[in-house]
Design an enzyme around this catalytic site. Structure first.
Site, PDB file in Angstrom:
ATOM      1  N   CYS A 133       0.841  -1.200   0.000  1.00 39.66           N
ATOM      2  CA  CYS A 133       0.000   0.000   0.000  1.00 39.66           C
ATOM      3  C   CYS A 133       0.876   1.251   0.000  1.00 39.66           C
ATOM      4  O   CYS A 133       0.980   1.975   1.004  1.00 39.66           O
ATOM      5  CB  CYS A 133      -0.934   0.007   1.207  1.00 39.66           C
ATOM      6  N   ASP A 134       1.524   1.484  -1.119  1.00 35.41           N
ATOM      7  CA  ASP A 134       2.378   2.657  -1.302  1.00 35.41           C
ATOM      8  C   ASP A 134       1.561   3.739  -1.989  1.00 35.41           C
ATOM      9  O   ASP A 134       1.164   3.595  -3.143  1.00 35.41           O
ATOM     10  CB  ASP A 134       3.600   2.264  -2.149  1.00 35.41           C
TER      11      ASP A 134
END
Length: 431
Positions: A378-379
């Protein structure tokens, strides 16, 4: 300076599409079983992003959330109920684009270390999650089905997300979280499209199962817990040692890393309870995902697709027969969850019951979540998360959430038990 969270603004964020790709989402028994449970609340901690201004960051996240909702119209809708005779109702999701809630907050005196370094999960973490979403899922008729709180820390950022468990399980929750982060990074589309078609909802039996007795919801709600919550970390090396020991003792190669870890956790819990003269946990319940076991469920299936398996072992057998014997029993229970068994579970009539604990017994140890979720993928455009945390009002005595660790190959266990048990476990778990 006092460590507190100041709410700056709150608004509803709708999908950008003027007309939703779907108007209504039917719910199957797997979904409806979650009506009386808690919402899913998970949060990610990041280093401070480099944006020109605070407002640019918040606007960017609001815009990307709006575009992400285009792909997930149920999350921008509301739970709806159609009343029927005999004090029953049928529930569905009205994809009306009423919006997800987005809250901006600031905790200027709270640092990343204040969240991840204390012995137990600090109280401040509860304030990093949105409070407007219903605590119980049936409240989704009047509350958002998705709520987000972005809190600026002294040296970082916390993105707390709450989602109604009737609409998503943990697999779907992280599917959405990863998709939102993709949009935030600049993608015009998402790498895995959600599939909303529910299985087993066309049969007459399944339609009957959607009729819920309303009074049951009020009588059998699970009360929030005020127990201690602690994250235990296991490195790749420690997990390798546990797995090797379990396989050696059991004389088999089929025991997985997670099965060995769960066996170790269970035995350590019982040893800690004995040390404190507490009733011991003789039952293990494992929440098992159905996607990998049912060919009829596609990889992008968006909804609830899970069932639970239980195993009972007395404290004598649990401690005397060793790690390998316990891990093997866990392996056998999980292996028994075939596609046929999953399908039967998906068609069961929806009934809500309070958890029953025998006299002189502790509540069961309940294992949920998975170390295989792409939490650290989850960048949002400024690097991967530092850590994941969950909100404690949805946990209870004996609940365990499994998360991947920040470093590859490690596993974190988010455990809720009595404080004295947790304290004793610190010794037993790392032997």
């Amino acid at each position: 300076m006092a460590k507190k969270v100041e709410l700056i603004s709150s608004s509803l964020v709708s999908a950008t599409a003027t007309a939703a790709s779907m108007s209504r989402l039917e719910l199957n028994p797997w979904d409806l079983k979650m009506l009386s449970a808690f919402t899913i609340k998970r949060g990610l901690i990041f280093h401070r992003p480099h944006f020109q201004s605070q407002q640019n960051l918040i606007q960017h996240l609001q815009n990307s959330l709006s575009r992400a909702l285009d792909f997930f119209p149920p999350l921008a809708g509301r739970l709806a109920a159609t009343p029927h005779a005999g004090e029953t109702a049928s529930f569905f999701v009205d994809c009306n684009n009423a919006g997800a809630e987005f809250t901006h907050a600031v905790a200027a005196a709270v640092s990343i270390s204040d969240i991840i370094e204390p012995r137990y999960l600090p109280e401040i973490v509860s304030s990093l999650f949105p409070i407007s979403i219903g605590v119980h899922n049936y409240q989704g008729t009047s509350k958002p089905l998705l709520a987000v709180q972005v809190t600026e820390l002294a040296d970082g950022l916390f993105i707390g997300c709450a989602a109604n468990h009737v609409v998503v399980d943990d697999t779907s929750f992280w599917h959405f979280f990863n998709s939102w982060s993709e949009i935030s990074r600049g993608s015009e589309s998402i790498s895995k499209s959600p599939i909303f078609d529910r299985c087993n909802t066309t049969a007459a039996a399944a339609v009957d199962n959607r009729l819920i007795h309303i009074p049951t919801l009020e009588k059998n709600l699970i009360a929030p817990s005020r127990l201690r919550q602690k994250v235990f970390h296991f490195s790749k090396e420690k997990l390798f040692q546990l797995k090797a020991k379990a396989k050696s003792e059991a004389g088999t190669e089929k025991i997985s890393t997670l099965q060995a870890l769960i066996a170790h956790l269970w035995r350590s819990t019982v040893r800690s309870q004995i040390a404190n003269n507490y009733p011991t946990t003789g039952v293990l319940k494992i929440v098992i995902g159905a996607r990998a076991r049912m060919l009829s469920l596609p990889d992008g299936y968006f909804g609830n697709a899970l069932c639970s398996a239980a195993l009972a072992i007395g404290e004598g057998e649990l401690l005397q027969k060793g790690l390998g014997a316990t891990a093997l029993r866990i392996n056998e229970v999980i292996s028994a969850q075939s596609e046929e068994a999953m399908a039967r579970d998906a068609e069961k009539k929806v009934e809500f019951r309070q958890m029953e604990v025998g006299v002189g017994s502790a509540p069961p140890l309940i294992i949920a979540e998975s170390h295989r979720y792409d939490v650290y993928g989850c960048d949002f455009g400024w690097g991967k998360p530092i850590a994941v945390r969950s909100k404690k009002d949805q946990i209870f005595d004996g609940s365990v959430a499994v998360f991947p660790a920040a470093e590859a190959g490690g596993i974190d266990l988010d455990v809720c038990l009595k404080e004295e048990t947790l304290r004793a476990m610190e010794e037993f778990l790392h032997q």
